[in-house]
Design a protein around this motif. Structure first.
Motif, PDB file in Angstrom:
ATOM      1  N   GLU A  62       0.842  -1.184   0.000  1.00  0.00           N
ATOM      2  CA  GLU A  62       0.000   0.000   0.000  1.00  0.00           C
ATOM      3  C   GLU A  62       0.876   1.233   0.000  1.00  0.00           C
ATOM      4  O   GLU A  62       1.606   1.485   0.970  1.00  0.00           O
ATOM      5  N   ASN A  63       0.854   1.927  -1.121  1.00  0.00           N
ATOM      6  CA  ASN A  63       1.659   3.135  -1.283  1.00  0.00           C
ATOM      7  C   ASN A  63       3.128   2.882  -0.968  1.00  0.00           C
ATOM      8  O   ASN A  63       3.782   3.681  -0.294  1.00  0.00           O
ATOM      9  N   HIS A  64       3.641   1.749  -1.454  1.00  0.00           N
ATOM     10  CA  HIS A  64       5.057   1.416  -1.240  1.00  0.00           C
ATOM     11  C   HIS A  64       5.897   2.258  -2.205  1.00  0.00           C
ATOM     12  O   HIS A  64       5.660   2.256  -3.404  1.00  0.00           O
ATOM     13  N   PRO A  65       6.901   2.983  -1.698  1.00  0.00           N
ATOM     14  CA  PRO A  65       7.624   3.949  -2.530  1.00  0.00           C
ATOM     15  C   PRO A  65       8.551   3.312  -3.564  1.00  0.00           C
ATOM     16  O   PRO A  65       9.102   2.241  -3.348  1.00  0.00           O
ATOM     17  N   PHE A  66       8.681   4.019  -4.687  1.00  0.00           N
ATOM     18  CA  PHE A  66       9.697   3.696  -5.679  1.00  0.00           C
ATOM     19  C   PHE A  66      10.151   4.988  -6.344  1.00  0.00           C
ATOM     20  O   PHE A  66       9.396   5.951  -6.426  1.00  0.00           O
ATOM     21  N   THR A  67      11.409   4.997  -6.754  1.00  0.00           N
ATOM     22  CA  THR A  67      11.999   6.161  -7.406  1.00  0.00           C
ATOM     23  C   THR A  67      12.925   5.678  -8.524  1.00  0.00           C
ATOM     24  O   THR A  67      13.198   4.479  -8.647  1.00  0.00           O
ATOM     25  N   TYR A  68      13.408   6.609  -9.280  1.00  0.00           N
ATOM     26  CA  TYR A  68      14.410   6.302 -10.295  1.00  0.00           C
ATOM     27  C   TYR A  68      15.590   5.588  -9.647  1.00  0.00           C
ATOM     28  O   TYR A  68      16.111   4.608 -10.183  1.00  0.00           O
ATOM     29  N   PHE A  69      15.995   6.055  -8.478  1.00  0.00           N
ATOM     30  CA  PHE A  69      17.196   5.520  -7.832  1.00  0.00           C
ATOM     31  C   PHE A  69      16.946   4.199  -7.100  1.00  0.00           C
ATOM     32  O   PHE A  69      17.881   3.450  -6.851  1.00  0.00           O
ATOM     33  N   SER A  70      15.697   3.872  -6.779  1.00  0.00           N
ATOM     34  CA  SER A  70      15.418   2.532  -6.235  1.00  0.00           C
ATOM     35  C   SER A  70      15.350   1.513  -7.364  1.00  0.00           C
ATOM     36  O   SER A  70      15.508   0.316  -7.136  1.00  0.00           O
ATOM     37  N   ARG A  71      15.163   1.999  -8.591  1.00  0.00           N
ATOM     38  CA  ARG A  71      15.138   1.105  -9.742  1.00  0.00           C
ATOM     39  C   ARG A  71      16.519   0.930 -10.344  1.00  0.00           C
ATOM     40  O   ARG A  71      16.955  -0.178 -10.624  1.00  0.00           O
ATOM     41  N   TYR A  72      17.207   2.011 -10.571  1.00  0.00           N
ATOM     42  CA  TYR A  72      18.495   1.959 -11.275  1.00  0.00           C
ATOM     43  C   TYR A  72      19.687   2.167 -10.348  1.00  0.00           C
ATOM     44  O   TYR A  72      20.823   2.140 -10.802  1.00  0.00           O
ATOM     45  N   GLY A  73      19.450   2.374  -9.081  1.00  0.00           N
ATOM     46  CA  GLY A  73      20.528   2.576  -8.119  1.00  0.00           C
ATOM     47  C   GLY A  73      20.351   1.677  -6.927  1.00  0.00           C
ATOM     48  O   GLY A  73      19.791   0.584  -7.024  1.00  0.00           O
ATOM     49  N   ASP A  74      20.765   2.153  -5.791  1.00  0.00           N
ATOM     50  CA  ASP A  74      20.701   1.330  -4.579  1.00  0.00           C
ATOM     51  C   ASP A  74      19.967   2.036  -3.445  1.00  0.00           C
ATOM     52  O   ASP A  74      20.210   1.775  -2.277  1.00  0.00           O
ATOM     53  N   LYS A  75      19.054   2.917  -3.775  1.00  0.00           N
ATOM     54  CA  LYS A  75      18.271   3.631  -2.760  1.00  0.00           C
ATOM     55  C   LYS A  75      17.102   2.768  -2.300  1.00  0.00           C
ATOM     56  O   LYS A  75      16.618   1.896  -3.029  1.00  0.00           O
ATOM     57  N   PRO A  76      16.609   3.004  -1.074  1.00  0.00           N
ATOM     58  CA  PRO A  76      15.456   2.241  -0.564  1.00  0.00           C
ATOM     59  C   PRO A  76      14.224   2.429  -1.448  1.00  0.00           C
ATOM     60  O   PRO A  76      14.034   3.473  -2.065  1.00  0.00           O
ATOM     61  N   GLY A  77      13.403   1.426  -1.477  1.00  0.00           N
ATOM     62  CA  GLY A  77      12.189   1.436  -2.275  1.00  0.00           C
ATOM     63  C   GLY A  77      12.177   0.221  -3.183  1.00  0.00           C
ATOM     64  O   GLY A  77      13.149  -0.510  -3.277  1.00  0.00           O
ATOM     65  N   THR A  78      11.074   0.030  -3.839  1.00  0.00           N
ATOM     66  CA  THR A  78      10.940  -1.127  -4.714  1.00  0.00           C
ATOM     67  C   THR A  78      11.188  -0.724  -6.161  1.00  0.00           C
ATOM     68  O   THR A  78      11.566   0.405  -6.444  1.00  0.00           O
ATOM     69  N   ASN A  79      10.991  -1.658  -7.066  1.00  0.00           N
ATOM     70  CA  ASN A  79      11.093  -1.382  -8.498  1.00  0.00           C
ATOM     71  C   ASN A  79      10.286  -2.443  -9.243  1.00  0.00           C
ATOM     72  O   ASN A  79      10.009  -3.517  -8.692  1.00  0.00           O
ATOM     73  N   PRO A  80       9.894  -2.149 -10.462  1.00  0.00           N
ATOM     74  CA  PRO A  80       9.058  -3.103 -11.197  1.00  0.00           C
ATOM     75  C   PRO A  80       9.693  -4.481 -11.365  1.00  0.00           C
ATOM     76  O   PRO A  80       9.000  -5.501 -11.297  1.00  0.00           O
ATOM     77  N   GLU A  81      11.008  -4.531 -11.574  1.00  0.00           N
ATOM     78  CA  GLU A  81      11.655  -5.822 -11.822  1.00  0.00           C
ATOM     79  C   GLU A  81      11.610  -6.734 -10.601  1.00  0.00           C
ATOM     80  O   GLU A  81      11.375  -7.937 -10.733  1.00  0.00           O
ATOM     81  N   GLU A  82      11.809  -6.189  -9.402  1.00  0.00           N
ATOM     82  CA  GLU A  82      11.733  -7.063  -8.232  1.00  0.00           C
ATOM     83  C   GLU A  82      10.296  -7.486  -7.969  1.00  0.00           C
ATOM     84  O   GLU A  82      10.051  -8.590  -7.481  1.00  0.00           O
TER      85      GLU A  82
END
Length: 142
Positions: free
Chosen positions: A28-48
């Motif tokens: 529920e409203n779990h955060p994602f950003t450019y840097f959680s996808r292509y970097g190592d910042k906290p948050g999720t990403n579509p691939e995981e």
């Protein structure tokens, strides 16, 4: 049957942020950003999220197929590793590696491998993938 997930986003690609949610509320409203996808910042990403969906789908397919043989797993560990690579001006999912370590009392290696490979092929998320899915399954009844 239909299920849904949703996402929202505010701001630019690099400075903005979004969140993802699922119909069930598991996310529920779990955060994602450019840097959680292509970097190592906290948050999720579509691939995981795709990887988690694939591992869960495969696991349920495997357990269902074991049930047709009157077998039940003691424990399963499935993992779907999704690779994303630069593709021209964008990115593409270029590979998926699905792995399983299982403890299944009463099953022999040949039957185990057969059921595992069938479960991979019949999993609806595997069917969705547009890349070759490499696969390994290890029986750990020791």
């Amino acid at each position: 049957m239909k299920r849904f997930g949703s996402a929202n986003w505010d701001g630019t690609l690099r400075d903005g942020a979004g969140s993802v949610s699922t119909e069930s509320g598991a996310l529920e409203n779990h955060p994602f950003t450019y840097f959680s996808r292509y970097g190592d910042k906290p948050g999720t990403n579509p691939e995981e999220l795709v990887g988690a969906a694939h591992a869960a789908c495969f696991t349920m397919s495997f357990v269902r197929m074991l049930g047709t043989l009157n077998l039940a797993p003691q424990h399963l560990d499935a993992r779907s590793e999704v690779t994303i690579d630069k593709d021209g001006e964008g990115f593409s999912i270029t590979a998926v590696h699905l792995s399983l370590v299982a403890r299944v009392p009463g099953i022999d290696e040949e039957t185990f491998q057969s059921v595992a490979h069938k479960a991979k092929a019949f999993c609806p998320v595997s069917k969705l993938m547009n890349v070759e899915i490499t696969f390994e399954a290890r029986l750990d009844n020791g």
